[in-house]
Design a protein around this motif. Structure first.
Motif, PDB file in Angstrom:
ATOM      1  N   ALA A 186       0.908  -1.244   0.166  1.00  0.00           N
ATOM      2  CA  ALA A 186      -0.047  -0.080  -0.044  1.00  0.00           C
ATOM      3  C   ALA A 186       0.816   1.281   0.176  1.00  0.00           C
ATOM      4  CB  ALA A 186      -1.070  -0.124   1.133  1.00  0.00           C
ATOM      5  N   GLN A 187       2.014   1.031   0.690  1.00  0.00           N
ATOM      6  CA  GLN A 187       2.927   2.482   0.586  1.00  0.00           C
ATOM      7  C   GLN A 187       3.528   2.499  -0.683  1.00  0.00           C
ATOM      8  OE1 GLN A 187       5.393   1.008   3.964  1.00  0.00           O
ATOM      9  NE2 GLN A 187       4.488   2.423   5.442  1.00  0.00           N
ATOM     10  N   LYS A 188       3.847   1.468  -1.347  1.00  0.00           N
ATOM     11  CA  LYS A 188       4.563   1.490  -2.501  1.00  0.00           C
ATOM     12  C   LYS A 188       3.474   2.234  -3.824  1.00  0.00           C
ATOM     13  CE  LYS A 188       7.654  -2.161  -2.316  1.00  0.00           C
ATOM     14  NZ  LYS A 188       8.081  -3.981  -3.066  1.00  0.00           N
ATOM     15  N   ALA A 189       2.155   1.690  -3.469  1.00  0.00           N
ATOM     16  CA  ALA A 189       1.006   2.382  -4.614  1.00  0.00           C
ATOM     17  C   ALA A 189       0.793   3.578  -4.287  1.00  0.00           C
ATOM     18  CB  ALA A 189      -0.033   1.451  -4.081  1.00  0.00           C
ATOM     19  N   ALA A 190       0.744   4.098  -2.849  1.00  0.00           N
ATOM     20  CA  ALA A 190       0.741   5.400  -2.495  1.00  0.00           C
ATOM     21  C   ALA A 190       1.852   6.377  -2.938  1.00  0.00           C
ATOM     22  CB  ALA A 190       0.650   5.618  -1.096  1.00  0.00           C
ATOM     23  N   SER A 191       3.039   5.758  -3.186  1.00  0.00           N
ATOM     24  CA  SER A 191       4.148   6.469  -3.584  1.00  0.00           C
ATOM     25  C   SER A 191       4.159   6.630  -5.088  1.00  0.00           C
ATOM     26  CB  SER A 191       5.420   5.859  -3.083  1.00  0.00           C
ATOM     27  OG  SER A 191       5.714   4.805  -3.777  1.00  0.00           O
ATOM     28  N   ILE A 192       3.878   5.612  -5.666  1.00  0.00           N
ATOM     29  CA  ILE A 192       3.568   5.691  -7.223  1.00  0.00           C
ATOM     30  C   ILE A 192       2.338   6.671  -7.516  1.00  0.00           C
ATOM     31  CG2 ILE A 192       2.737   4.079  -9.290  1.00  0.00           C
ATOM     32  CD1 ILE A 192       3.961   1.726  -7.891  1.00  0.00           C
ATOM     33  N   ASN A 193       1.304   6.722  -6.636  1.00  0.00           N
ATOM     34  CA  ASN A 193       0.263   7.608  -7.047  1.00  0.00           C
ATOM     35  C   ASN A 193       0.822   9.188  -6.817  1.00  0.00           C
ATOM     36  OD1 ASN A 193      -2.543   8.364  -7.350  1.00  0.00           O
ATOM     37  ND2 ASN A 193      -2.822   8.590  -5.423  1.00  0.00           N
ATOM     38  N   ALA A 215      10.443  15.740  -7.258  1.00  0.00           N
ATOM     39  CA  ALA A 215       9.638  15.531  -6.046  1.00  0.00           C
ATOM     40  C   ALA A 215       8.903  14.128  -5.942  1.00  0.00           C
ATOM     41  CB  ALA A 215       8.431  16.709  -5.885  1.00  0.00           C
ATOM     42  N   GLY A 216       8.576  14.291  -7.273  1.00  0.00           N
ATOM     43  CA  GLY A 216       7.637  12.619  -7.698  1.00  0.00           C
ATOM     44  C   GLY A 216       8.709  11.540  -7.367  1.00  0.00           C
ATOM     45  N   THR A 217       9.856  11.712  -7.943  1.00  0.00           N
ATOM     46  CA  THR A 217      11.021  10.635  -7.864  1.00  0.00           C
ATOM     47  C   THR A 217      11.319  10.366  -6.488  1.00  0.00           C
ATOM     48  OG1 THR A 217      11.776  11.241  -9.963  1.00  0.00           O
ATOM     49  CG2 THR A 217      13.437  10.001  -8.514  1.00  0.00           C
ATOM     50  N   ALA A 218      11.555  11.441  -5.678  1.00  0.00           N
ATOM     51  CA  ALA A 218      11.562  11.399  -4.201  1.00  0.00           C
ATOM     52  C   ALA A 218      10.747  10.557  -3.466  1.00  0.00           C
ATOM     53  CB  ALA A 218      12.056  12.845  -3.542  1.00  0.00           C
ATOM     54  N   ALA A 219       9.466  10.844  -3.789  1.00  0.00           N
ATOM     55  CA  ALA A 219       8.358  10.331  -3.302  1.00  0.00           C
ATOM     56  C   ALA A 219       8.261   8.907  -3.389  1.00  0.00           C
ATOM     57  CB  ALA A 219       6.985  10.955  -3.747  1.00  0.00           C
ATOM     58  N   ARG A 220       8.671   8.606  -4.703  1.00  0.00           N
ATOM     59  CA  ARG A 220       8.521   7.036  -5.082  1.00  0.00           C
ATOM     60  C   ARG A 220       9.724   6.477  -4.292  1.00  0.00           C
ATOM     61  NH1 ARG A 220       7.248   4.054  -9.990  1.00  0.00           N
ATOM     62  NH2 ARG A 220       7.728   2.004  -9.543  1.00  0.00           N
ATOM     63  N   GLN A 221      10.842   7.033  -4.235  1.00  0.00           N
ATOM     64  CA  GLN A 221      11.894   6.178  -3.522  1.00  0.00           C
ATOM     65  C   GLN A 221      11.758   6.295  -1.865  1.00  0.00           C
ATOM     66  OE1 GLN A 221      15.193   8.839  -4.659  1.00  0.00           O
ATOM     67  NE2 GLN A 221      15.530   7.667  -6.449  1.00  0.00           N
ATOM     68  N   THR A 222      10.989   7.140  -1.504  1.00  0.00           N
ATOM     69  CA  THR A 222      10.790   7.214  -0.052  1.00  0.00           C
ATOM     70  C   THR A 222       9.690   6.305   0.339  1.00  0.00           C
ATOM     71  OG1 THR A 222      10.947   9.701   0.063  1.00  0.00           O
ATOM     72  CG2 THR A 222       9.678   8.721   1.918  1.00  0.00           C
TER      73      THR A 222
END
Length: 198
Positions: A23-30, A170-177
């Motif tokens: 779910a965390q991965k999906a949220a970061s992808i979103n 910011a999107g890349t950072a969110a995905r990595q986080t």
């Protein structure tokens, strides 16, 4: 082989941790997708604004040139009016002189006509200069308007590209986080499993 209560709780914890990490991965992808869409929209809107601003500036420049041309025509008309008035005045001078029996090509009659022509030609020259000035200044104003708009559009598009780059970062950072958090959640689930089965 039967599972103990601790093992069952541990397995349930791992499954829960796995679900939470996904779910965390999906949220970061979103979140990354949202930033990418914002970046794309920012670029698209800036380009549309630049295009519309360019069109508006072109229209305004055309109006400025047309206004200058009309002003120049008015000066030309004023010059032609001066010449027409000069011809009428000189004709009146000659008619009065002829009616009075004065010789037309000599004396005060000739001097009055010569001064009338000289003064009128000076005024016509000024009128022609004003017409030329109106054309030149109108063209310069229109050119400056177009150049200024092009420069401003270039700055706006550059700024939008910079913002889009920041959003993509910011999107890349969110995905990595999100990936890091998902990994931490799985590790926590593994630790909880080991505690439950120990």
């Amino acid at each position: 082989m039967a599972l103990s209560t601790g093992q069952t709780i541990g397995i349930a914890g791992i499954i829960g941790a796995y679900g939470e990490s996904e779910a965390q991965k999906a949220a970061s992808i979103n979140q990354q997708t949202s930033y990418m869409l914002q970046a794309r929209d920012t670029l698209a809107v800036s380009q549309v604004r630049a295009d519309m601003s360019g069109q508006y500036a072109t229209i305004q420049a055309g109006r400025t040139i047309k206004k200058a041309e009309i002003e120049a025509q008015n000066y030309t008309i004023a010059g032609n009016t001066l010449l027409r008035n000069m011809r009428a005045t000189n004709a009146a001078v000659r008619a009065r002189a002829a009616a009075s029996g004065v010789v037309l090509g000599e004396g005060s009659v000739q001097a009055v006509q010569r001064e009338n022509v000289a003064a009128t030609m000076r005024d016509v020259g000024i009128s022609d200069l004003n017409a030329l000035t109106a054309r030149v200044l109108g063209f310069e104003d229109a050119s400056a308007m177009l150049q200024s708009t092009d420069y401003q559009n270039m700055l706006n598009v550059y700024s939008a590209r910079s913002q889009a780059g920041q959003m993509e970062f910011a999107g890349t950072a969110a995905r990595q986080t999100g990936g890091i958090l998902a990994g931490a959640t799985l590790v926590r689930g593994g630790v909880d499993y080991l505690r439950a089965t120990a």
